[in-house]
Design a protein around this motif. Structure first.
Motif, short mmCIF file in Angstrom:
data_model
loop_
_atom_site.label_atom_id
_atom_site.label_comp_id
_atom_site.label_asym_id
_atom_site.label_seq_id
_atom_site.Cartn_x
_atom_site.Cartn_y
_atom_site.Cartn_z
N LEU A 170 36.07 48.19 39.30
CA LEU A 170 37.31 48.16 39.67
C LEU A 170 38.09 46.76 39.47
O LEU A 170 39.04 46.64 38.80
N LYS A 171 37.34 45.70 39.81
CA LYS A 171 37.86 44.30 39.37
C LYS A 171 37.93 44.05 38.08
O LYS A 171 38.98 43.64 37.57
N ASN A 172 36.95 44.68 37.15
CA ASN A 172 37.34 44.38 35.57
C ASN A 172 38.43 45.26 35.09
O ASN A 172 38.71 45.04 33.89
N SER A 173 38.95 46.22 35.79
CA SER A 173 39.91 47.11 35.47
C SER A 173 41.29 46.60 35.91
O SER A 173 42.24 47.34 35.87
N GLY A 174 41.21 45.51 36.54
CA GLY A 174 42.38 44.80 37.13
C GLY A 174 42.74 45.45 38.52
O GLY A 174 43.97 45.43 39.00
N ILE A 223 28.28 50.88 45.69
CA ILE A 223 29.60 50.31 45.88
C ILE A 223 29.95 48.96 45.19
O ILE A 223 30.95 48.71 44.82
N ALA A 224 28.76 48.13 45.18
CA ALA A 224 28.93 46.95 44.52
C ALA A 224 29.42 47.19 42.95
O ALA A 224 30.20 46.41 42.54
N GLU A 225 28.71 48.19 42.37
CA GLU A 225 28.97 48.37 40.96
C GLU A 225 30.64 48.97 40.92
O GLU A 225 31.16 48.54 40.05
#
Length: 75
Positions: A25-29, A18-20
């Motif tokens: 998700l964050k890196n994808s905006g 889940i951390a990955e």
């Protein structure tokens, strides 16, 4: 009852935790809380999941709701 296929989608993309998933998700905006992801992953209170979170997951995995969730009919 609604169940999640999140673990299957993660495995198909080679995402092991889940951390990955949260980082990707964050890196994808598409930033989403780890708590929300955990709830979906473990089928906890899915009916109370924010539509924004579901939308972000369907965008990230390029899938529809039918690939992210499935229904188990209570007979």
């Amino acid at each position: 009852m609604i169940k999640s296929r999140l673990s299957i989608l993660m495995a198909e993309k080679g995402i092991r935790s889940i951390a990955e998933l949260e980082r990707q998700l964050k890196n994808s905006g598409l930033k989403t809380s780890r708590t929300s992801l955990n709830k979906i992953y473990h089928d906890q209170n899915i009916n109370k999941t924010h539509l924004d979170t579901i939308w972000k997951l369907t965008r990230f995995f390029d899938c529809g709701l039918d690939k992210l969730f499935f229904e188990i009919l209570d007979l």
